[in-house]
Structure formats: C-alpha cells, structure tokens
Motif scaffolding. Structure first.
Motif, short mmCIF file in Angstrom:
data_model
loop_
_atom_site.label_atom_id
_atom_site.label_comp_id
_atom_site.label_asym_id
_atom_site.label_seq_id
_atom_site.Cartn_x
_atom_site.Cartn_y
_atom_site.Cartn_z
N SER A 72 41.65 88.00 42.93
CA SER A 72 42.13 87.59 41.62
C SER A 72 43.36 88.36 41.17
O SER A 72 44.00 87.99 40.20
CB SER A 72 41.01 87.77 40.59
OG SER A 72 40.66 89.14 40.51
N GLU A 73 43.69 89.43 41.89
CA GLU A 73 44.84 90.25 41.52
C GLU A 73 45.47 90.86 42.78
O GLU A 73 44.83 90.96 43.82
CB GLU A 73 44.41 91.35 40.56
CG GLU A 73 43.31 92.23 41.10
CD GLU A 73 42.72 93.19 40.07
OE1 GLU A 73 43.46 94.08 39.61
OE2 GLU A 73 41.54 93.03 39.74
N ASN A 74 46.74 91.24 42.66
CA ASN A 74 47.44 91.91 43.75
C ASN A 74 47.03 93.37 43.81
O ASN A 74 46.74 93.98 42.78
CB ASN A 74 48.96 91.87 43.54
CG ASN A 74 49.53 90.49 43.65
OD1 ASN A 74 49.08 89.68 44.44
ND2 ASN A 74 50.55 90.20 42.85
N GLY A 75 47.04 93.94 45.02
CA GLY A 75 46.84 95.38 45.14
C GLY A 75 45.83 95.77 46.19
O GLY A 75 45.32 94.94 46.94
N PRO A 76 45.54 97.07 46.21
CA PRO A 76 44.62 97.60 47.23
C PRO A 76 43.15 97.36 46.88
O PRO A 76 42.65 97.88 45.89
CB PRO A 76 44.93 99.10 47.26
CG PRO A 76 45.46 99.41 45.90
CD PRO A 76 46.14 98.15 45.42
N TYR A 77 42.48 96.54 47.68
CA TYR A 77 41.05 96.32 47.56
C TYR A 77 40.36 97.34 48.46
O TYR A 77 40.88 97.66 49.54
CB TYR A 77 40.69 94.89 47.98
CG TYR A 77 41.05 93.87 46.91
CD1 TYR A 77 40.07 93.21 46.20
CD2 TYR A 77 42.38 93.59 46.62
CE1 TYR A 77 40.39 92.29 45.22
CE2 TYR A 77 42.72 92.67 45.64
CZ TYR A 77 41.72 92.02 44.95
OH TYR A 77 42.05 91.12 43.97
N SER A 78 39.23 97.86 48.03
CA SER A 78 38.54 98.91 48.78
C SER A 78 37.16 98.47 49.22
O SER A 78 36.44 97.81 48.46
CB SER A 78 38.39 100.17 47.93
OG SER A 78 39.65 100.68 47.61
#
Length: 129
Positions: A72-78
């Motif tokens: 749902s959003e940009n960036g680093p998923y962990s």
C-alpha cells in the motif's frame, strides 16, 4: 535463501517494495529434528510489516507458512523472524523465499496472451502407399 536461527534470536530481512506491487513469500524449517527428546516442538515466528508498521502477515509457533500482499506504500518492508529461548540452546535452519513485482508474477500466462509470434507454414501431406 537459507539462514540459521539460534534460540532466543530475532532476525529481520528488508525488501524495498513499491506501492501497488505484489509480494509473495514462503518460509519453512529445513530438516526439523524429529524424535529428539530435548526438543518437544520445533517452531519459530514471523511478522511481515510495512514501512509504517502495518502488519501484512503474522505467524507464531509455526514450522512453515506462506504470505501474499499488495503493498500500500513505497519503502522498506520487513520480515522479522524470532525463535523462542530454549535450554539447551538450539540452532534452526530456515529457508525463506520472498518475491516482489515481476518476480512474483506468473509470466507463463502472459506469453499466451500476446507476445507469441505466429508462424504460418504450408500444410504437410503424408502419402501412404
């Protein structure tokens, strides 16, 4: 990928994912110790979260599992794994596969829908005497 998890340890793996991108993953314990009197249950936990802490997958006391989500959003998923503290200490081997975007898609179906060049050949006749 494969990695070792030691008793009482937490390991996190991060993947930069763009919004509206499909992610799929699978995880499992490799060669669990069966019949070991010191180990009653061999398991670990996993939580997959977005850059702002939204949980997309949670598994506790599992030996294996899968997850899938559309970001749902940009960036680093962990993806954070944890192993409970055991006495005596134990090392568990975990196999983890996480794919996002193009890697997560089934491209065999795409080829059927339009990227195949059709070659027309004259009919072949077989004469039997």
């Amino acid at each position: 990928m494969r990695f070792d998890m030691h008793s009482g340890e937490t390991k996190c793996i991060s993947e930069d994912v763009k919004a509206d991108t499909l992610s799929v993953g699978s995880y499992s314990i490799v060669d669990p110790i069966k019949g070991d009197p010191n180990v009653t249950v061999l398991f670990f936990g996993l939580q997959v979260t977005s850059p702002h802490g939204v949980s997309y997958h949670y598994g506790d006391k599992v030996e294996k599992g899968t997850f899938a989500f559309t970001a749902s959003e940009n960036g680093p998923y962990s993806a954070c794994f944890w192993s409970p503290l055991r006495q005596p200490p134990l090392t568990t081997i975990v196999e983890f596969d996480w794919r996002s975007g193009v890697e997560a898609r089934d491209w065999s179906n795409v080829a059927k829908k339009g990227n195949i060049e059709v070659i027309v050949t004259p009919p072949q006749f077989l004469y039997v005497t």
